[in-house]
Design a protein around this motif. Sequence first.
Motif, short mmCIF file in Angstrom:
data_model
loop_
_atom_site.label_atom_id
_atom_site.label_comp_id
_atom_site.label_asym_id
_atom_site.label_seq_id
_atom_site.Cartn_x
_atom_site.Cartn_y
_atom_site.Cartn_z
N ARG A 132 2.40 9.16 -0.82
CA ARG A 132 1.41 10.22 -0.90
C ARG A 132 1.69 11.15 0.17
N GLN A 133 1.67 12.44 0.13
CA GLN A 133 1.88 13.23 0.83
C GLN A 133 1.59 14.79 0.64
N PRO A 134 1.44 15.72 1.36
CA PRO A 134 1.04 17.11 1.08
C PRO A 134 2.19 17.71 0.45
N GLY A 135 1.84 18.63 -0.32
CA GLY A 135 2.90 19.50 -1.12
C GLY A 135 3.66 20.37 -0.03
N GLU A 136 4.70 20.60 -0.51
CA GLU A 136 5.49 21.65 0.55
C GLU A 136 6.13 22.94 -0.01
N LYS A 137 5.63 23.28 -1.01
CA LYS A 137 6.07 24.54 -1.81
C LYS A 137 5.12 25.97 -1.20
N GLY A 138 4.04 25.45 -0.40
CA GLY A 138 3.32 26.58 0.11
C GLY A 138 1.87 26.69 -0.42
N GLY A 139 1.53 26.18 -1.65
CA GLY A 139 0.24 26.11 -2.26
C GLY A 139 -0.92 25.45 -1.25
N SER A 140 -1.81 26.19 -0.99
CA SER A 140 -2.72 25.58 -0.10
C SER A 140 -3.64 24.36 -0.58
N GLY A 141 -3.73 23.28 0.00
CA GLY A 141 -4.45 22.14 -0.39
C GLY A 141 -3.78 21.20 -1.47
N MET A 175 0.91 -1.20 0.03
CA MET A 175 -0.01 0.20 -0.14
C MET A 175 0.75 1.34 -0.24
N PRO A 176 0.43 2.26 -0.65
CA PRO A 176 1.13 3.53 -0.59
C PRO A 176 1.18 4.09 0.79
N GLN A 177 2.34 4.92 0.95
CA GLN A 177 2.36 5.50 2.19
C GLN A 177 1.82 6.93 2.35
N ASN A 178 0.92 7.06 3.36
CA ASN A 178 0.32 8.46 3.58
C ASN A 178 0.98 9.38 4.56
N ASP A 179 1.79 8.92 5.11
CA ASP A 179 2.58 10.04 6.05
C ASP A 179 3.65 10.72 5.08
N PRO A 180 3.72 12.08 5.44
CA PRO A 180 4.67 12.69 4.72
C PRO A 180 6.03 12.00 4.67
N GLN A 181 6.64 12.20 3.52
CA GLN A 181 7.89 11.34 3.34
C GLN A 181 8.96 12.37 2.75
#
Length: 434
Positions: free
Chosen positions: A367-376, A1-7
């Motif tokens: 799968r992780q959140p973006g890290e360059k400042g864009g919302s969502g 399964m893909p990893q959901n925590d920020p990597q």
Amino acid sequence: MPQNDPQPDPFEDGLGAALRSTGESFTLDGRREIVSAGLARGRRRIVRRRLAVTGGALALAAIGIGGVYGGSVLTPAGKATTTSVAGPATPKPTGTTATAAPGKGSGEPVAEQIPIKDIAAVLKNNTPEGKWEFESLEGTGQHVSAVYDDGAGRAGVTVGFYRSAGGDGEAGSGQVTCPSKVAVPYDHCDEERLPGGARLMILQGYEYPDKREETKDWRAVLLTKDGFIVDVNEYNAPAEKGEAITREDPPFDAAELRKLVTTDDWRPLYEQLAPNVKVKRGPDSAHQPPAQLGGAFIEAGLRSLLPKGLTVVEAEGEDGYGYMVVDDGQGKSLVQINVQYGMGGADGLFTGDVTTLPDGRKVKLTRQPGEKGGSGVVWWTVDTITPEGLRVVVSAFNTGAQHEDATRAEPALTMDQLKTIALSGKWQTRPAQK
């Protein structure tokens, strides 16, 4: 399964190993000062312009900057010196003496070392009245750092001059080309070709492009027809990092930056630069840095592997890397790919939830959140590596640029589609070693 925590970013994790591996392939011949200085300044200045797209450092790209900034060796002496408005007259060619730091055991000069006081004199004589503080006026080098105060707040200013990697104006054209806003967010950028063949770029952006509320970095770069680069940066803080903002904007407007970077007063100084140092490859061909696929090949390959129904809005490629902004009618989505050979040292990054295919290839999904400042913003990545060390990383975002807010709930490509691209046989076409 893909990893959901920020990597952590896969290329940032592997940067140290890649730099060490690449460094082992060079024979320095007593010129370590040049290479180390080139790497340090190269990473600070050029990689910043590109990493907003890649999301991490491309080690070999960073190494390549040593060719542009190979002569940037600074040997400061003494403490910071404070000077008033009036500066000495602009130095004449006959009155400026450059010293050379000898190559260790080679009997050859490492690079011309120009007195910092001469660089400072040209800087002061071509800017509006104000108070200057210099790191040193007694040292030598090809770069000066200073703090300028016109009464509206202290501001850091840096000037450096170098030879382009290829030794001519065409080879250094990338230094005076406005970056895509997909890659680097900025407020304004202009390019200009000057009489006589020189090229000029003035960019009003930020020290950290993904944090636009922080330090502003306004930059002017001149590339002469004969391949010299004059690079001026100014900030709205006393230093490019680690200092509080002291004013709304850097002190010099675009016209003043243009006047400063294009003055003929620089030529007697930068013409003293030694020719670029040619770094020799080691005798063992097995340890030579591997050749990388060209940008045109990567761009065409990525385009051919995109699922049907996507419109390519913007695309660009360079050695080992390419990106596209696509739209399926539901919003823009950034897709990027890194293809690198000789990455066997990165195998240790493939731990945790990793799938090993029958042919030995390893696949890691993130799968992780973006890290360059864009919302969502969400960031989906497929990272693969073969037993032979071919590493292909494909990522997609739910926005057309990482620093911009999300335009859709998910990226335009599914994880399976990203995996199909990453595992394609197209990337097995290894370029010939030069």
